[in-house]
Write a protein that holds these residues in place. Sequence first.
Motif, short mmCIF file in Angstrom:
data_model
loop_
_atom_site.label_atom_id
_atom_site.label_comp_id
_atom_site.label_asym_id
_atom_site.label_seq_id
_atom_site.Cartn_x
_atom_site.Cartn_y
_atom_site.Cartn_z
N SER A 35 -2.04 -2.42 -10.12
CA SER A 35 -3.10 -1.44 -9.80
C SER A 35 -2.94 -1.04 -8.33
N GLY A 36 -3.74 -0.07 -7.91
CA GLY A 36 -3.63 0.39 -6.53
C GLY A 36 -4.85 1.15 -6.07
N SER A 37 -4.74 1.69 -4.86
CA SER A 37 -5.89 2.32 -4.21
C SER A 37 -6.05 3.79 -4.55
N LEU A 52 -1.73 3.39 1.38
CA LEU A 52 -1.69 2.92 -0.01
C LEU A 52 -1.67 1.40 -0.06
N THR A 53 -2.46 0.84 -0.97
CA THR A 53 -2.42 -0.59 -1.25
C THR A 53 -2.11 -0.80 -2.73
N LEU A 54 -1.14 -1.64 -3.03
CA LEU A 54 -0.81 -2.01 -4.40
C LEU A 54 -1.19 -3.47 -4.63
N ASN A 55 -1.77 -3.76 -5.80
CA ASN A 55 -2.16 -5.12 -6.15
C ASN A 55 -1.58 -5.46 -7.52
N TRP A 56 -1.27 -6.73 -7.73
CA TRP A 56 -0.79 -7.18 -9.03
C TRP A 56 -1.21 -8.62 -9.29
N SER A 102 0.09 -8.48 -3.35
CA SER A 102 -0.29 -7.16 -2.85
C SER A 102 0.74 -6.68 -1.84
N GLN A 104 1.00 -3.31 1.24
CA GLN A 104 0.35 -2.15 1.86
C GLN A 104 1.40 -1.26 2.53
N TYR A 147 2.04 2.37 -13.17
CA TYR A 147 0.90 2.85 -12.39
C TYR A 147 1.28 4.21 -11.82
#
Length: 565
Positions: A35-37, A52-56, A102, A104, A147
């Motif tokens: 997911s992300g921002s 941008l921030t990406l999370n997993w 994550s 950034q 995503y």
Amino acid sequence: MKYILASLLAAVTLTACDKDGDIITTSGALPVELSGSGDVVINKDHAGGLALTLNWTDNSRLTTNDERVQTPVGTTVNTLQFSNTSSFDAPIEILTETGSTSMQFTAESLNSLVGRVGLESDIASALYIRMRSVLANNVAPLYSNVYQIQVTPYSIDMTLGFVLDAGRNDTGNTLASPNSDGIYSGFLGVGGWYNWWLQEGNGVLWGNVGDDGGGKPFVISSNDQHWNFWYPGLSGCYYTIVNTVRQEWSALYVPSLTVSGDIVGEMAYDRKANKWTLAYKAPQAGTVNIQIAGTGKQYNSSTGTDDAAAIDTPVAFGMENGALTFGQTPSDITVSVPSAGDATLSLDLSNPKEWKCEVTEGSETPAEVSQILYILGNDDTWNFDQYLTLYDEDNLCYAAAVNFNCSWGYYFSPAKDDWTHINQDPGTSEWKLIIGGTDENNIQAPGKGLYVTIASLGWMSYWYGMADPITQVSYTGFNDDWSLTDMTAVDGQPGVYTAQVTAKSDTPWGAQILLNGSWDYWFGTCSDGSLRWTKKNDGNPVGWEAGKTYTLTVDLCKCTYSLTE
């Protein structure tokens, strides 16, 4: 980690099997949820701001079918993939840190990334992102959800590549990519073995592929493990192409250029100005037609930096639609001569987007750089037989071992029998030099004995290579053997040392003469029989032949070496 895990599981299987079929298995890598921002309009005015921030989800902990058996944390390798298509045909990949969940991106880094992906500037386009998870080379990778976000990059000038020095500082020199296609070319004036990097407008830094095995000096890479580029050992003019698409570069050495037609003669090259010139007598004003051509040596991925392998290649200039061209076949170049009398034909290659050929009034000839800088008074003699040797032409730096035993101090002089003083600036406590001083400003010796002395006419300063005098001299590198062998001082000849050395194999990286047993202080062997402070040529020293035993003699004051059977 992949191999550690495989070995661990094999060992566990062997030791835990009480009967046939009692095998320990693992669940393997699990796909992550990504997911992300959200969508991004990248702001050029806030390049350092978060964009941008990406999370997993965490998939670093693997389970087995036996709760007594634990697997190492972080054995799964996760790689983010970015693409401008949902099929991920040619993705840009970023390896994530073990155990991280994550990542950034600043506006600048994201803009650079999507530029490499192929998103068009100033237009909102789809960016597809997924995570590739791998447990081992022989295990099929698993992928996260895709995503998708909309990203609007800002425009970047990709028509220029910026030449950085070995320390990644901007040199002011550039190569051009007129079609913004990642292929950069132009002429550069460089010293032998010059180290450099190429940085694109989007911030991507290119250098040689990092290969400890060697043999790939013209294969390029932009990953974090790359090395800087390096030119062959010949100083001068190189037509340089860096092709980021094919991931290779080449260097076409141009040693000389001949002018024919209405003007005839051999041009001289000014490396710092990146310009060729020919001074001549113009019979009259008007328009003339000339041809400029020569023969170069092509270095590329097939030749490496080996001078013997370099390919002889015709080089020539021409003119098309009023602009200069470069190739292998000369054509007429039309130039205007302003007046009769002394004139200079110049070929200016410093701007890769616009080469210039013109005739100007007056005689302009590049000044030759002196290879030595005289030192007088170091041992109360003033007879121009003591000198330092050039080792850095760009900054006019000279160095040699100097035997000090003086009563009145010493000074430098620019040429033989030129008594112009280059000595201590009386207006500063720093080690600065001035030209045209007096004996009252002579430089005081660092002490009695043999000291490495360095002077730069570019920086107008002087210093000593090390604080202590030379008390030990060793050689290393012959036969690709990097152990140290002490040399013996020759009585009555300060700075002269000898040793026996047997040629058993090639010396592919040159040899070094180390001082006081330290790898920080050394002279290197060059192909012309000279020694250079902290510089050396790759390849066998002059006279080296396998199977022979030599007396190696070095003169640290004259900066020479010899191998005598």
